[in-house]
Design a protein around this motif. Structure first.
Motif, PDB file in Angstrom:
ATOM      1  N   THR A  92      -7.775   6.529  -1.320  1.00 39.59           N
ATOM      2  CA  THR A  92      -9.039   6.365  -2.044  1.00 39.59           C
ATOM      3  C   THR A  92     -10.111   7.337  -1.570  1.00 39.59           C
ATOM      4  O   THR A  92     -11.080   7.583  -2.294  1.00 39.59           O
ATOM      5  CB  THR A  92      -9.574   4.932  -1.863  1.00 39.59           C
ATOM      6  N   ALA A  93      -9.963   7.899  -0.369  1.00 42.08           N
ATOM      7  CA  ALA A  93     -10.969   8.822   0.165  1.00 42.08           C
ATOM      8  C   ALA A  93     -10.683  10.246  -0.325  1.00 42.08           C
ATOM      9  O   ALA A  93      -9.524  10.635  -0.477  1.00 42.08           O
ATOM     10  CB  ALA A  93     -10.956   8.780   1.690  1.00 42.08           C
ATOM     11  N   PRO A  94     -11.723  11.037  -0.569  1.00 43.42           N
ATOM     12  CA  PRO A  94     -11.505  12.402  -1.074  1.00 43.42           C
ATOM     13  C   PRO A  94     -10.594  13.254  -0.199  1.00 43.42           C
ATOM     14  O   PRO A  94      -9.757  14.007  -0.712  1.00 43.42           O
ATOM     15  CB  PRO A  94     -12.927  12.980  -1.133  1.00 43.42           C
ATOM     16  N   TRP A  95     -10.710  13.157   1.134  1.00 39.10           N
ATOM     17  CA  TRP A  95      -9.898  14.004   2.009  1.00 39.10           C
ATOM     18  C   TRP A  95      -8.411  13.665   1.909  1.00 39.10           C
ATOM     19  O   TRP A  95      -7.558  14.503   2.207  1.00 39.10           O
ATOM     20  CB  TRP A  95     -10.348  13.895   3.468  1.00 39.10           C
ATOM     21  N   GLU A  96      -8.083  12.451   1.481  1.00 36.56           N
ATOM     22  CA  GLU A  96      -6.678  12.017   1.405  1.00 36.56           C
ATOM     23  C   GLU A  96      -5.930  12.639   0.223  1.00 36.56           C
ATOM     24  O   GLU A  96      -4.682  12.617   0.201  1.00 36.56           O
ATOM     25  CB  GLU A  96      -6.615  10.491   1.296  1.00 36.56           C
ATOM     26  N   GLY A  97      -6.664  13.167  -0.743  1.00 30.54           N
ATOM     27  CA  GLY A  97      -6.012  13.802  -1.870  1.00 30.54           C
ATOM     28  C   GLY A  97      -5.115  12.847  -2.631  1.00 30.54           C
ATOM     29  O   GLY A  97      -5.500  11.717  -2.936  1.00 30.54           O
ATOM     30  N   ASN A  98      -3.881  13.298  -2.908  1.00 33.46           N
ATOM     31  CA  ASN A  98      -3.001  12.509  -3.764  1.00 33.46           C
ATOM     32  C   ASN A  98      -2.107  11.550  -3.011  1.00 33.46           C
ATOM     33  O   ASN A  98      -1.222  10.944  -3.602  1.00 33.46           O
ATOM     34  CB  ASN A  98      -2.135  13.436  -4.624  1.00 33.46           C
ATOM     35  N   TYR A 154      -2.641  18.716   5.053  1.00 38.25           N
ATOM     36  CA  TYR A 154      -2.447  17.497   5.834  1.00 38.25           C
ATOM     37  C   TYR A 154      -3.541  17.306   6.885  1.00 38.25           C
ATOM     38  O   TYR A 154      -4.021  18.262   7.502  1.00 38.25           O
ATOM     39  CB  TYR A 154      -1.121  17.602   6.564  1.00 38.25           C
ATOM     40  N   ALA A 155      -3.883  16.054   7.113  1.00 37.85           N
ATOM     41  CA  ALA A 155      -4.781  15.663   8.198  1.00 37.85           C
ATOM     42  C   ALA A 155      -4.477  14.209   8.533  1.00 37.85           C
ATOM     43  O   ALA A 155      -3.678  13.551   7.852  1.00 37.85           O
ATOM     44  CB  ALA A 155      -6.240  15.853   7.798  1.00 37.85           C
ATOM     45  N   THR A 156      -5.117  13.700   9.588  1.00 40.12           N
ATOM     46  CA  THR A 156      -4.802  12.368  10.111  1.00 40.12           C
ATOM     47  C   THR A 156      -6.039  11.491  10.113  1.00 40.12           C
ATOM     48  O   THR A 156      -7.117  11.908  10.560  1.00 40.12           O
ATOM     49  CB  THR A 156      -4.244  12.485  11.537  1.00 40.12           C
ATOM     50  N   GLY A 157      -5.869  10.269   9.627  1.00 42.49           N
ATOM     51  CA  GLY A 157      -6.952   9.301   9.621  1.00 42.49           C
ATOM     52  C   GLY A 157      -6.544   8.014  10.320  1.00 42.49           C
ATOM     53  O   GLY A 157      -5.403   7.852  10.760  1.00 42.49           O
ATOM     54  N   VAL A 158      -7.493   7.079  10.404  1.00 43.62           N
ATOM     55  CA  VAL A 158      -7.226   5.781  11.015  1.00 43.62           C
ATOM     56  C   VAL A 158      -7.908   4.689  10.203  1.00 43.62           C
ATOM     57  O   VAL A 158      -8.993   4.890   9.640  1.00 43.62           O
ATOM     58  CB  VAL A 158      -7.698   5.746  12.489  1.00 43.62           C
ATOM     59  N   ALA A 159      -7.230   3.547  10.112  1.00 42.95           N
ATOM     60  CA  ALA A 159      -7.798   2.351   9.510  1.00 42.95           C
ATOM     61  C   ALA A 159      -7.567   1.194  10.480  1.00 42.95           C
ATOM     62  O   ALA A 159      -6.697   1.275  11.358  1.00 42.95           O
ATOM     63  CB  ALA A 159      -7.160   2.062   8.163  1.00 42.95           C
ATOM     64  N   ARG A 160      -8.337   0.127  10.337  1.00 38.32           N
ATOM     65  CA  ARG A 160      -8.187  -1.016  11.242  1.00 38.32           C
ATOM     66  C   ARG A 160      -8.368  -2.329  10.482  1.00 38.32           C
ATOM     67  O   ARG A 160      -8.954  -2.382   9.403  1.00 38.32           O
ATOM     68  CB  ARG A 160      -9.187  -0.936  12.388  1.00 38.32           C
ATOM     69  N   GLU A 182      -9.990  -1.595   6.905  1.00 35.49           N
ATOM     70  CA  GLU A 182     -11.183  -0.761   6.826  1.00 35.49           C
ATOM     71  C   GLU A 182     -10.841   0.640   7.329  1.00 35.49           C
ATOM     72  O   GLU A 182     -10.325   0.803   8.430  1.00 35.49           O
ATOM     73  CB  GLU A 182     -12.278  -1.386   7.705  1.00 35.49           C
ATOM     74  N   LYS A 183     -11.146   1.641   6.519  1.00 41.41           N
ATOM     75  CA  LYS A 183     -10.933   3.023   6.947  1.00 41.41           C
ATOM     76  C   LYS A 183     -12.150   3.546   7.707  1.00 41.41           C
ATOM     77  O   LYS A 183     -13.297   3.196   7.390  1.00 41.41           O
ATOM     78  CB  LYS A 183     -10.652   3.923   5.742  1.00 41.41           C
ATOM     79  N   TYR A 184     -11.886   4.385   8.675  1.00 40.23           N
ATOM     80  CA  TYR A 184     -12.949   4.960   9.500  1.00 40.23           C
ATOM     81  C   TYR A 184     -13.804   5.903   8.656  1.00 40.23           C
ATOM     82  O   TYR A 184     -13.280   6.788   7.958  1.00 40.23           O
ATOM     83  CB  TYR A 184     -12.321   5.704  10.664  1.00 40.23           C
ATOM     84  N   ALA A 185     -15.108   5.745   8.744  1.00 44.64           N
ATOM     85  CA  ALA A 185     -16.026   6.552   7.930  1.00 44.64           C
ATOM     86  C   ALA A 185     -15.982   8.024   8.306  1.00 44.64           C
ATOM     87  O   ALA A 185     -16.336   8.891   7.489  1.00 44.64           O
ATOM     88  CB  ALA A 185     -17.450   6.009   8.076  1.00 44.64           C
ATOM     89  N   GLN A 186     -15.556   8.336   9.537  1.00 44.45           N
ATOM     90  CA  GLN A 186     -15.531   9.733   9.983  1.00 44.45           C
ATOM     91  C   GLN A 186     -14.136  10.352   9.915  1.00 44.45           C
ATOM     92  O   GLN A 186     -13.868  11.380  10.530  1.00 44.45           O
ATOM     93  CB  GLN A 186     -16.082   9.827  11.409  1.00 44.45           C
TER      94      GLN A 186
END
Length: 501
Positions: A189-195, A225-231, A240-244
């Motif tokens: 759902t976040a723009p950086w995540e793309g498809n 590619y990049a890496t995110g975190v949710a908790r 909840e996805k991290y805002a940063q």
């Protein structure tokens, strides 16, 4: 597979443990790495895609120096045919489990599971756990706050331009079937995540479950590619996805980092993941890196600028040599999942049975740097088929040199179409040495020597192999045998020498 005396080629440069000089802990094409600890030993595996045997097995005592000791599957599972992706190794109650993705015969991508009594195997396959119409990939096991076992996976919606939900569903303790109903945890759902979002690795720490995940495009020169975190405080959410986000992106010598597994060592937390070297890029593939992380005061994950463990990475030899002294090929050799080679090792030589189609039969090794030289000596007296040396992308894309009865041929295989670039007559001799030289990962020169010393070039300019690597794999270099099935190519040695980029 039994290991012979084998030196793994690697060119290790800077050992400073900073993001700007970060060494690969498993150099070469090892995408989607997974790691677990059994006793005092760490065990890892990675995607093998359409190279076989499937899923290399590596072990380490310190998380940074690894030794290949086998493969999870040396025989294809009965239900699957290709795309062996994203193995996830776990250990629980005296059993080792690997959750893996593969393409189902006549179907789509599925998440399956196999188990073993020891991390080195043998592994018993239990078949698919889930295979949705769009495909299911990237399985990860996780227990909820009450101890109930779940399978976490990604629905491969991006394959048909749809969103990619991350699902959770209960799994029986035997790991042979899912139970109950699946529930969505989150999606892209976040723009950086793309498809897409994918490659979830979970851990529980303090009040939260954490999902470290990858987003955007994994592979190729245009990767994002990049890496995110949710908790979440409960496994089933709300998440909840991290805002940063993203918390890990391009830095230093590496680009497109993602899809890994967390591991704890001596009270510290690490992430084993993959990224492309900015210099050698797709030609050496997605290599395994290690990065330390911590938990912030407000309950999020933060990667540290330095990973002190990397100071213990030992420089590896720059030369790989195989003189084929054992009874079977060592664990570093691979071949197409679609073309099982027939071979035998006898009297210090590899006898490779020929195949007529395209590039013929082949066995190959990973490439670990952009600049290298490969040589092989062919026993012309025993060889009845066309023996060769090639840079290989896949079954339809290769570039190499082969020896016929009285000539040496430089050839190009692109999109399944083979072209002879040049032919040079050669005198009769008992043996012939072929040489392949690579520059920048994609510029290839070929030569031969009838005396093992004085090489004759086959072209005045390097041949461009930019077309070689598939979207999800890297270039291999290997030995080929073209001809009828009653013919063979006989090789006395294989030497790969890496040089500075």
């Amino acid at each position: 597979m039994k290991r012979t005396q084998f030196l793994l080629t690697c060119l290790t440069t800077a050992l400073a443990a900073t993001a700007w000089a970060q060494p690969a802990v498993i150099p070469g094409d090892y995408p989607d790495p997974s790691v677990t600890k059994v006793g005092n030993t760490y065990w890892a595996s990675a995607t093998s895609s359409n190279w076989f045997p499937a899923y290399p097995l590596l072990k380490s005592n310190d998380l940074v120096n690894w030794q290949t000791v086998g493969n999870i599957f040396t025989k294809l599972p009965d239900w699957a045919d290709y795309y062996f992706w994203a193995p996830e190794l776990t250990q629980e109650r005296g059993k080792i489990y690997v959750y893996y993705t593969a393409h189902k015969k006549g179907g789509n991508l599925c998440v399956a599971v196999a188990s073993a009594d020891r991390p080195e195997g043998p592994y018993r396959d239990h078949g698919p756990l889930v295979g949705q119409p769009y495909g299911s990939i990237d399985g990860f096991p996780m227990r909820d706050e009450s101890g109930k076992l779940y399978l976490i996976w990604k629905e491969d919606g991006n394959s048909i331009r749809q969103p990619t939900p991350i699902w959770a569903q209960p799994m029986n303790e035997e790991r042979t079937a899912l139970t109950g109903e699946k529930q969505e945890l989150f999606r892209n759902t976040a723009p950086w995540e793309g498809n897409l979002v994918e490659g979830v690795s979970m851990l529980r720490h303090g009040d939260y479950f954490y999902a470290i995940y990858a987003g955007a495009g994994c592979c190729g020169t245009g990767c994002t590619y990049a890496t995110g975190v949710a908790r979440a405080k409960s496994l089933l959410g709300p998440w909840e996805k991290y805002a940063q986000n993203p918390i890990l992106a391009d830095e230093g010598a590496w680009r497109c980092p993602g899809h890994g597994t967390t591991i704890e060592k001596a009270g510290k937390f690490y992430f084993l993941y993959h990224a492309y070297d900015k210099q050698t890029n797709v030609y050496t593939g997605r290599q395994a890196l290690l990065k330390e992380f911590t938990f912030t005061a407000d309950g999020w994950v933060r990667f540290l600028p330095e990973t002190t463990l990397l100071g213990n990475v030992k420089p590896a030899p720059t030369t790989l040599t195989d003189s084929f002294k054992g009874k079977t090929l060592s664990d570093g050799w691979q071949w197409s999942v679609f073309k099982q080679p027939v071979y035998r090792l006898r009297s210090g030589a590899l006898h490779l049975t020929a195949q007529p189609a395209k590039g013929g039969s082949s066995v190959a090794q990973r490439t670990l740097t952009g600049n290298y030289t490969v040589t092989t000596t062919i026993n012309r007296k025993r060889s009845t088929g066309q023996a060769g040396l090639a840079a290989i992308g896949d079954d339809d894309n290769a570039l190499g040199v082969s020896v016929t009865d009285r000539a040496v041929q430089l050839w190009k295989l692109e999109r399944g179409q083979k072209t002879i670039l040049t032919t040079q007559p050669i005198p009769r001799s008992k043996s012939l040495t072929l040489r392949l030289t690579a520059q920048q990962g994609h510029l290839f020169s070929f030569a031969y020597a009838t005396n093992g010393k004085t090489y004759q070039p086959l072209a005045t300019q390097p041949v461009d192999g930019t077309y070689l690597p598939p979207w999800d794999r890297a270039v291999r270099v290997g030995l080929t045998a073209v001809g009828n099935p009653d013919q063979q190519a006989v090789f006395s040695d294989f030497v790969l020498q890496a040089t500075p980029f």
